[in-house]
Each structure stands twice: as C-alpha cells, then as structure tokens.
Design a protein around this motif. Structure first.
Motif, PDB file in Angstrom:
ATOM      1  N   MET A  27       5.277   9.194  -3.700  1.00 54.05           N
ATOM      2  CA  MET A  27       6.490   9.757  -3.086  1.00 54.05           C
ATOM      3  C   MET A  27       7.051   8.650  -2.205  1.00 54.05           C
ATOM      4  O   MET A  27       6.279   7.810  -1.729  1.00 54.05           O
ATOM      5  N   ASN A  28       8.353   8.624  -1.977  1.00 52.81           N
ATOM      6  CA  ASN A  28       8.916   7.549  -1.157  1.00 52.81           C
ATOM      7  C   ASN A  28       8.194   7.510   0.202  1.00 52.81           C
ATOM      8  O   ASN A  28       8.087   8.538   0.871  1.00 52.81           O
ATOM      9  N   ASN A  29       7.673   6.353   0.571  1.00 54.46           N
ATOM     10  CA  ASN A  29       6.897   6.122   1.802  1.00 54.46           C
ATOM     11  C   ASN A  29       5.478   6.691   1.765  1.00 54.46           C
ATOM     12  O   ASN A  29       4.754   6.600   2.741  1.00 54.46           O
ATOM     13  N   GLY A  30       5.091   7.303   0.628  1.00 47.78           N
ATOM     14  CA  GLY A  30       3.734   7.829   0.509  1.00 47.78           C
ATOM     15  C   GLY A  30       2.765   6.748   0.098  1.00 47.78           C
ATOM     16  O   GLY A  30       3.187   5.618  -0.133  1.00 47.78           O
ATOM     17  N   PRO A  31       1.491   7.036  -0.027  1.00 49.71           N
ATOM     18  CA  PRO A  31       0.852   8.339   0.063  1.00 49.71           C
ATOM     19  C   PRO A  31       1.008   9.006   1.447  1.00 49.71           C
ATOM     20  O   PRO A  31       0.810   8.348   2.471  1.00 49.71           O
TER      21      PRO A  31
ATOM     22  N   GLY B  97       0.779  -1.243   0.000  1.00 49.32           N
ATOM     23  CA  GLY B  97       0.000   0.000   0.000  1.00 49.32           C
ATOM     24  C   GLY B  97       0.801   1.279   0.000  1.00 49.32           C
ATOM     25  O   GLY B  97       0.231   2.370   0.045  1.00 49.32           O
ATOM     26  N   PHE B  98       2.150   1.169  -0.032  1.00 49.50           N
ATOM     27  CA  PHE B  98       2.987   2.382   0.016  1.00 49.50           C
ATOM     28  C   PHE B  98       4.097   2.305  -1.035  1.00 49.50           C
ATOM     29  O   PHE B  98       4.535   1.218  -1.419  1.00 49.50           O
ATOM     30  N   TRP B  99       4.532   3.493  -1.476  1.00 48.29           N
ATOM     31  CA  TRP B  99       5.579   3.584  -2.502  1.00 48.29           C
ATOM     32  C   TRP B  99       6.962   3.586  -1.861  1.00 48.29           C
ATOM     33  O   TRP B  99       7.170   4.268  -0.850  1.00 48.29           O
TER      34      TRP B  99
ATOM     35  N   TRP C  99      -0.922  11.014   3.054  1.00 47.22           N
ATOM     36  CA  TRP C  99      -2.109  11.018   3.917  1.00 47.22           C
ATOM     37  C   TRP C  99      -2.294   9.670   4.609  1.00 47.22           C
ATOM     38  O   TRP C  99      -2.677   9.626   5.775  1.00 47.22           O
ATOM     39  N   ASP C 100      -2.024   8.573   3.889  1.00 42.67           N
ATOM     40  CA  ASP C 100      -2.190   7.240   4.477  1.00 42.67           C
ATOM     41  C   ASP C 100      -1.151   6.999   5.567  1.00 42.67           C
ATOM     42  O   ASP C 100      -1.436   6.396   6.603  1.00 42.67           O
ATOM     43  N   HIS C 101       0.064   7.495   5.322  1.00 44.35           N
ATOM     44  CA  HIS C 101       1.146   7.353   6.301  1.00 44.35           C
ATOM     45  C   HIS C 101       0.734   8.017   7.619  1.00 44.35           C
ATOM     46  O   HIS C 101       0.798   7.429   8.695  1.00 44.35           O
ATOM     47  N   VAL C 102       0.270   9.265   7.509  1.00 36.87           N
ATOM     48  CA  VAL C 102      -0.110  10.034   8.698  1.00 36.87           C
ATOM     49  C   VAL C 102      -1.299   9.382   9.413  1.00 36.87           C
ATOM     50  O   VAL C 102      -1.299   9.219  10.636  1.00 36.87           O
ATOM     51  N   LYS C 103      -2.299   9.014   8.611  1.00 34.92           N
ATOM     52  CA  LYS C 103      -3.561   8.519   9.187  1.00 34.92           C
ATOM     53  C   LYS C 103      -3.374   7.285  10.075  1.00 34.92           C
ATOM     54  O   LYS C 103      -3.957   7.197  11.158  1.00 34.92           O
ATOM     55  N   VAL C 104      -2.579   6.335   9.608  1.00 33.33           N
ATOM     56  CA  VAL C 104      -2.424   5.101  10.388  1.00 33.33           C
ATOM     57  C   VAL C 104      -1.706   5.390  11.706  1.00 33.33           C
ATOM     58  O   VAL C 104      -2.121   4.923  12.771  1.00 33.33           O
TER      59      VAL C 104
END
Ligand code: A3P
Length: 312
Positions: free
Chosen positions: A186-190, A27-29, A192-197
C-alpha cells in the motif's frame, strides 16, 4: 522530477491501489507521480530544509490525518482567529489539507505556499521515518504520529481508492485490497513497519515525538487535545479551559462539522474535499472483513507489534 523518474526502473514493482504500480524504496512502497510519490520522497530528501520550530504530523494514509490536521491547526492558531467572526475561521471555509499541507504535496509547487513566512510551520507527511530527510530528524522539531487500527485503515483505503482510481484500472474488489494490504503493499506501507518505527522513536524521544491513536482520540477527544496542546508548546490556560476553548476546538474539528463544510469543492483538481470524510467511526471493519480475514490481520498485528504497547 524527471531526474528521479529514471531511478524507478531499478526498483521492485508491485500492483498499486490508486495508481497502476507501487515501487519499493528503502523498505516501503510508494506510488509514482507528482504528489505523495516516490519522486516527491526523493526530492524531499534532497532539498527539504526543516526549521527547528516546525511541527510535523505523520500518519499512514487513512489513519485520521485530516482530523489531526484540523485539530493541530485550530489549536496552534487559536489566538490568531480568536477575535475574528467565527464564520471566517479557515476550517469553516476550506479543507484541513489546505490549512495544513503535506510536504509530499508541496515539494513540486512553484507558487508560494500557505506556510511561507509563518512560524511555526505546520506540515504533515506520510513518509516513513527511515525515509524522512535528515534535516527533519536533526532539527529537533516536534512531530505527532497518529496511528489507527489496521482493519479500519484497510476499509478506509479501499473506499478512498475506488473513489479516486483511474477509470482504466476498474474498481478494486475488497478481496484484492485485503490481499495487498496483508502483504504490506500500500502507498507508504507496510502499515506495520510504518507504525513500528515511529512508535520506537516516540519512546526514545518523548519530548520530540508524540504517539497517538485514532481510537483514543475518539474516546476522549478533549483530553487528547489538551495533551496535544501541551506537547506542541501551546497549552490551554486555566481561563481558556474554564471558557470551553478546548470543547470549541473539538466541535469545530468534529466529523459532523468538517464533513458538512467539505461537502463541495476540491482540495485540488481530481481530489474532491468530501473524499476525506466517509464514516469517521471506529470498527467499521466489522462490516467488511470475514472472520478469516480478521484472523489473518490479527495474527500479523500480533506478530509485528508483539511486546509493544499499541492497542486499538
Ligand atoms: P473512514 O473512511 O473510516 O470513515 P485520512 O484523513 O488519514 O485520510 O483518514 C480518513 C479517515 O478519517 C476516514 O475514515 C474519515 O472519515 C475519517 N475522518 C475524517 N475527518 C474526521 C474527523 N473530523 N473526525 C473523525 N474521523 C474523521
């Protein structure tokens, strides 16, 4: 590392920022390579062993990681360096990324690391929560998550990219950066998803996960440092507070001081110390985003963070 590389062929691929490509994993780049890479994430999942006393700092890149590393290092180690001459404090002679390493940079190292044999071990990571190794999640250790306004993350990442990007890729335009960022690429993006979890986990496990914003840190650094110290189990005594110990740490780790210390030298080959210090301000996005770009990012943020208590 080769054992992980062959898995890339099966993953979805997109255009990268600093490196040529990004790969979608859980789910992440992630970029491919030696450090801060998909190979590093896989190796960490396979082999990394957390200790219950470890302290982790988690961020999306360009959210203030360097600042948080400096503050946490300075406050946790304050007694160790209390009696030494101020000029020998590690933060006055070396980069915060050396003082407090990221696990994605350490995992393929063969030499002993800065944190070996030290307790608590201080580590940082950009790895999304859902890809953290089980040993970190189950160890019960403490983790601080720092997030920053996505528009300032975008601008900061745009400059960082053009300083570090391989010459063969040419310079990235801001329009290109905006398009990728708004699509979550973006590396480790999205982003918004990174922050939300991490935000969700901080609400579920407030004793283990502290959620902070860069913007709050700039408004009231002293109180945030006190909060950090308490959360990490290193509260300031009344005497320390009266003697200005908190203000001393805030000054030591301030942008003015650290950017001066890090004017020269390298964290490692190809990674100059000064690349982590640019403006250090809130709201520089206003100098880069058009009204339309700003509106689009506001809309995405509103949709993704709807109902969450996250403000910048
Ligand atoms: P800008 O590019 O907006 O100036 P990271 O450390 O996660 O890579 O984030 C880098 C951003 O944090 C950069 O933002 C950098 O200038 C800023 N920064 C670095 N050290 C800082 C400090 N001591 N205080 C405030 N901001 C800092």
């Amino acid at each position: 590392m080769d054992k992980y590389k062959h898995r890339l062929a099966t993953l979805r691929k997109e255009k990268g920022w600093i490196t040529e490509n990004l790969y979608m994993y859980k789910g992440f780049w992630h970029q491919s390579g030696r450090r801060f890479s998909i190979e590093a994430v896989m190796a960490i999942q396979d082999t990394f062993k957390a200790h219950p006393t470890d302290i982790y700092l988690a961020t999306m890149p360009k959210s203030g990681t360097t600042w948080l590393k400096a503050l946490v290092f300075a406050l946790v180690k304050r007694n160790q360096y209390k009696n030494s001459s101020i000029s020998t404090h590690p933060l006055l002679v070396t980069n915060p990324h050396i003082c407090l390493p990221s696990i994605e940079a350490e995992i393929f190292r063969n030499t002993p690391t800065y944190v070996d044999g030290v307790s608590p071990r201080l580590f940082a990571t950009h790895i999304p929560y859902t890809s953290l190794p089980q040993s970190i999640i189950k160890s019960g250790c403490r983790l601080v998550y720092l997030c920053r306004n996505p528009k300032d993350v975008l601008v900061s990442m745009f400059h960082f990219t053009n300083k570090l990007r391989d010459k063969s890729l040419g310079l990235m335009t801001f329009e290109e950066a905006f398009k990728l960022f708004s699509k979550g690429i973006m590396n480790n993006g999205p982003y918004w998803d990174h922050v939300k979890v991490y935000h969700k986990i901080s609400l579920e496990h407030p004793k283990n996960v502290l959620f902070l914003t860069y913007e709050d840190m700039t408004i009231d650094t002293v109180n945030i440092v006190k909060r950090l110290a308490k959360f990490l189990g290193y509260p300031f005594t009344k005497e320390e507070e009266a003697n200005g110990a908190v203000q001393e740490i805030v000054k030591l780790c301030g942008f003015k001081n650290l950017s001066e210390v890090n004017k020269h030298g390298n964290v490692r080959e190809g990674m100059p110390n000064d690349v982590f210090f640019r403006e250090g301000k809130v709201g520089d996005w206003k100098n880069y985003l058009t009204n339309e770009m700003s509106r689009i990012l506001d809309e995405i943020t509103e949709e993704k963070f709807h109902g969450l208590d996250i403000s910048f």
